[in-house]
Write a protein that holds these residues in place. Structure first.
Motif, mmCIF file in Angstrom:
data_model
loop_
_atom_site.group_PDB
_atom_site.id
_atom_site.type_symbol
_atom_site.label_atom_id
_atom_site.label_comp_id
_atom_site.label_asym_id
_atom_site.label_seq_id
_atom_site.Cartn_x
_atom_site.Cartn_y
_atom_site.Cartn_z
ATOM 1 N N MET A 147 37.380 15.033 -47.707
ATOM 2 C CA MET A 147 37.028 16.233 -46.880
ATOM 3 C C MET A 147 35.483 16.011 -46.576
ATOM 4 S SD MET A 147 39.362 18.154 -46.309
ATOM 5 C CE MET A 147 38.469 19.919 -45.958
ATOM 6 N N ALA A 148 34.705 15.401 -47.615
ATOM 7 C CA ALA A 148 33.229 15.054 -47.237
ATOM 8 C C ALA A 148 33.263 14.024 -45.750
ATOM 9 C CB ALA A 148 32.865 14.229 -48.433
ATOM 10 N N GLU A 149 33.963 12.926 -45.966
ATOM 11 C CA GLU A 149 33.936 12.335 -44.882
ATOM 12 C C GLU A 149 34.115 12.967 -43.537
ATOM 13 O OE1 GLU A 149 32.343 9.445 -44.385
ATOM 14 O OE2 GLU A 149 32.425 8.487 -46.257
ATOM 15 N N LEU A 150 35.338 13.734 -43.531
ATOM 16 C CA LEU A 150 35.658 14.677 -42.399
ATOM 17 C C LEU A 150 34.723 15.482 -41.871
ATOM 18 C CD1 LEU A 150 39.611 14.981 -42.959
ATOM 19 C CD2 LEU A 150 38.512 13.434 -41.308
ATOM 20 N N LEU A 151 34.146 16.298 -43.035
ATOM 21 C CA LEU A 151 32.892 17.344 -42.533
ATOM 22 C C LEU A 151 31.708 16.462 -42.166
ATOM 23 C CD1 LEU A 151 33.470 19.719 -45.478
ATOM 24 C CD2 LEU A 151 33.614 20.133 -42.933
ATOM 25 N N ASN A 208 31.851 13.599 -40.396
ATOM 26 C CA ASN A 208 32.221 13.419 -39.057
ATOM 27 C C ASN A 208 33.032 14.073 -38.352
ATOM 28 O OD1 ASN A 208 31.516 10.148 -39.128
ATOM 29 N ND2 ASN A 208 32.402 10.661 -41.305
ATOM 30 N N PRO A 209 32.530 15.440 -37.763
ATOM 31 C CA PRO A 209 33.328 16.506 -36.975
ATOM 32 C C PRO A 209 34.422 15.796 -36.137
ATOM 33 C CG PRO A 209 30.901 16.890 -37.147
ATOM 34 C CD PRO A 209 31.043 15.609 -37.667
ATOM 35 N N GLU A 210 33.919 14.753 -35.255
ATOM 36 C CA GLU A 210 34.898 14.209 -34.089
ATOM 37 C C GLU A 210 36.075 13.759 -34.946
ATOM 38 O OE1 GLU A 210 32.652 10.702 -35.701
ATOM 39 O OE2 GLU A 210 32.065 12.703 -35.103
ATOM 40 N N LYS A 211 36.095 13.209 -35.951
ATOM 41 C CA LYS A 211 37.317 12.730 -36.755
ATOM 42 C C LYS A 211 38.002 13.913 -37.238
ATOM 43 C CE LYS A 211 34.981 8.383 -37.494
ATOM 44 N NZ LYS A 211 35.342 7.761 -35.996
ATOM 45 N N MET A 212 37.195 14.665 -37.850
ATOM 46 C CA MET A 212 37.763 15.959 -38.457
ATOM 47 C C MET A 212 38.753 16.707 -37.299
ATOM 48 S SD MET A 212 38.599 18.554 -40.905
ATOM 49 C CE MET A 212 37.547 18.757 -41.794
ATOM 50 N N SER A 213 38.297 16.834 -36.037
ATOM 51 C CA SER A 213 38.821 17.312 -35.059
ATOM 52 C C SER A 213 40.187 16.534 -34.479
ATOM 53 C CB SER A 213 37.844 17.288 -33.679
ATOM 54 O OG SER A 213 38.483 18.003 -32.630
ATOM 55 N N LYS A 214 40.145 15.241 -34.692
ATOM 56 C CA LYS A 214 41.385 14.405 -34.258
ATOM 57 C C LYS A 214 42.492 14.726 -35.094
ATOM 58 C CE LYS A 214 39.092 10.193 -32.265
ATOM 59 N NZ LYS A 214 38.841 8.904 -32.185
ATOM 60 N N ASP A 228 33.187 -5.328 -48.101
ATOM 61 C CA ASP A 228 32.796 -6.698 -47.899
ATOM 62 C C ASP A 228 32.755 -6.808 -46.242
ATOM 63 O OD1 ASP A 228 32.688 -9.483 -47.525
ATOM 64 O OD2 ASP A 228 34.343 -9.750 -49.301
ATOM 65 N N SER A 229 31.776 -7.513 -45.808
ATOM 66 C CA SER A 229 31.649 -7.560 -44.243
ATOM 67 C C SER A 229 32.219 -8.743 -43.744
ATOM 68 C CB SER A 229 30.143 -7.676 -44.038
ATOM 69 O OG SER A 229 29.252 -8.820 -44.452
ATOM 70 N N ARG A 230 32.557 -9.589 -44.858
ATOM 71 C CA ARG A 230 33.531 -10.804 -44.340
ATOM 72 C C ARG A 230 35.009 -10.459 -44.027
ATOM 73 N NH1 ARG A 230 32.263 -14.106 -49.703
ATOM 74 N NH2 ARG A 230 32.675 -12.013 -50.153
ATOM 75 N N ILE A 231 35.514 -9.176 -44.702
ATOM 76 C CA ILE A 231 36.636 -8.508 -44.354
ATOM 77 C C ILE A 231 36.909 -7.393 -43.337
ATOM 78 C CG2 ILE A 231 38.574 -7.256 -45.652
ATOM 79 C CD1 ILE A 231 37.831 -8.597 -48.294
ATOM 80 N N TRP A 232 35.735 -6.578 -43.447
ATOM 81 C CA TRP A 232 35.583 -5.440 -42.744
ATOM 82 C C TRP A 232 34.557 -5.481 -41.947
ATOM 83 C CZ3 TRP A 232 39.989 -2.913 -43.232
ATOM 84 C CH2 TRP A 232 40.593 -2.843 -44.842
ATOM 85 N N SER A 233 34.772 -5.168 -40.407
ATOM 86 C CA SER A 233 33.543 -4.756 -39.509
ATOM 87 C C SER A 233 32.874 -3.688 -39.701
ATOM 88 C CB SER A 233 34.061 -5.012 -38.245
ATOM 89 O OG SER A 233 35.185 -4.050 -37.701
ATOM 90 N N ASN A 234 31.699 -3.438 -39.729
ATOM 91 C CA ASN A 234 30.983 -2.233 -40.145
ATOM 92 C C ASN A 234 31.501 -1.451 -41.410
ATOM 93 O OD1 ASN A 234 29.813 -2.461 -37.400
ATOM 94 N ND2 ASN A 234 31.410 -1.371 -36.821
ATOM 95 N N PRO A 235 31.526 -2.442 -42.543
ATOM 96 C CA PRO A 235 32.012 -1.723 -43.654
ATOM 97 C C PRO A 235 31.501 -0.540 -44.363
ATOM 98 C CG PRO A 235 30.499 -3.834 -44.155
ATOM 99 C CD PRO A 235 30.616 -3.522 -42.462
ATOM 100 N N ASP A 236 30.184 0.106 -43.968
ATOM 101 C CA ASP A 236 29.609 0.998 -44.485
ATOM 102 C C ASP A 236 29.892 2.215 -43.427
ATOM 103 O OD1 ASP A 236 28.519 -0.404 -46.875
ATOM 104 O OD2 ASP A 236 26.853 -0.828 -45.441
ATOM 105 N N SER A 237 30.681 2.142 -42.305
ATOM 106 C CA SER A 237 31.017 3.212 -41.408
ATOM 107 C C SER A 237 32.543 3.644 -41.675
ATOM 108 C CB SER A 237 30.991 2.629 -40.031
ATOM 109 O OG SER A 237 29.694 2.439 -39.500
ATOM 110 N N PHE A 238 32.575 4.978 -41.433
ATOM 111 C CA PHE A 238 33.890 5.593 -41.762
ATOM 112 C C PHE A 238 34.481 5.499 -40.445
ATOM 113 C CE2 PHE A 238 36.567 9.526 -41.942
ATOM 114 C CZ PHE A 238 37.150 8.925 -43.127
ATOM 115 N N GLU A 239 35.553 4.503 -40.314
ATOM 116 C CA GLU A 239 36.389 4.577 -39.024
ATOM 117 C C GLU A 239 37.669 4.229 -39.253
ATOM 118 O OE1 GLU A 239 34.561 0.811 -37.346
ATOM 119 O OE2 GLU A 239 32.635 1.463 -37.415
#
Length: 184
Positions: A1-5, A7-13, A88-99
Motif C-alpha cells: 500500500m505504501a508503494e502504491l500511495l 506512486n499514484p499512477e500505479k495505484m490508478s492502474k 542488485d543492479s546486475r539483475i534488475w534495471s533501476n533496482p531502487d525504483s518501484f516498477e
C-alpha cells in the motif's frame, strides 16, 4: 500500500484493472487473481523491493565447494540475502525504483524457480506458507483497493512517504504507514 500511495499512477492502474474485471459491488474472489495481471506485477515488485524477511533460513554446505571462485568449506553456514538480490543492479534495471511493469511479461515468479526473486526460498526448504501468502496478499490488497479510495494523512505528499525499513528477523517500515480509506 505504501508503494502504491507513493506512486499514484500505479495505484490508478490497479484500480482501473480491478474495475474492469470485478463489478463495483462484487467482492474480489480467489478465481479473480489469475486475471489481475497488473496486480500480480505489483505484488511481485513489492516482494522484490520489500521481502518479508531479508535473509532466507540458513543453510549448511554439505561438502567443500567452489562457487564463482570462492571456496565454501564443508559445514559453513550460508545465508541468502533476498533483500540484496532484489536491489542488485546486475539483475534488475533501476533496482531502487518501484516498477511493476518489469513483471508484466509473466516470465519471472516467486515460486522458487527464478532465483532472482526467491522471496519464499526454493527447493525442499521453500516456505510452506507460500501458497497461503500468495492467496491472502492478493485478496487483501485487491479488496482494499477495490472497495476504497485511499489518502495519506493531511500535509503529507506521496513523494514525502518515508520508505526506510527496519531490519531484523523480519523487515518492516521504520515509520508505519498512515493511510485513510475513503468510501467511493
Amino acid at each position: 500500500m505504501a508503494e502504491l500511495l507513493r506512486n499514484p499512477e500505479k495505484m490508478s492502474k490497479v484500480k482501473d484493472e480491478l474495475s474492469s474485471i470485478i463489478a463495483e459491488n462484487k467482492q474480489v474472489e480467489e478465481s479473480d487473481i489469475s486475471r489481475l495481471s497488473y496486480l500480480n506485477a505489483v505484488i511481485k515488485e513489492t516482494f522484490r523491493c520489500h521481502p518479508a524477511v531479508p535473509f532466507l533460513i540458513p543453510h549448511k554446505a554439505e561438502t567443500d565447494i567452489t562457487i564463482n571462485g570462492y571456496i565454501i568449506p564443508k559445514n559453513a553456514q550460508i545465508l541468502v540475502n533476498v533483500w540484496a538480490i532484489g536491489r542488485d543492479s546486475r539483475i534488475w534495471s533501476n533496482p531502487d525504483s518501484f516498477e511493476p511493469e518489469r513483471f508484466l511479461d509473466g516470465k519471472i515468479d516467486y515460486k522458487g524457480h527464478d532465483f532472482q526473486l526467491i522471496t519464499f526460498g526454493s527447493g525442499r526448504r521453500i516456505c510452506p506458507g507460500m501458497l497461503l501468502a500468495h492467496l491472502m496478499v492478493h485478496l487483501m490488497v485487491a479488496t482494499l483497493i477495490h472497495n476504497f479510495n485511499w489518502k495519506l494523512e493531511p500535509g503529507i505528499e506521496p513523494e514525502q512517504l518515508d520508505m526506510n525499513e527496519m531490519y531484523g528477523i523480519s523487515l518492516h517500515k521504520a515509520v508505519p504507514l498512515k493511510a485513510f480509506p475513503v468510501k467511493h
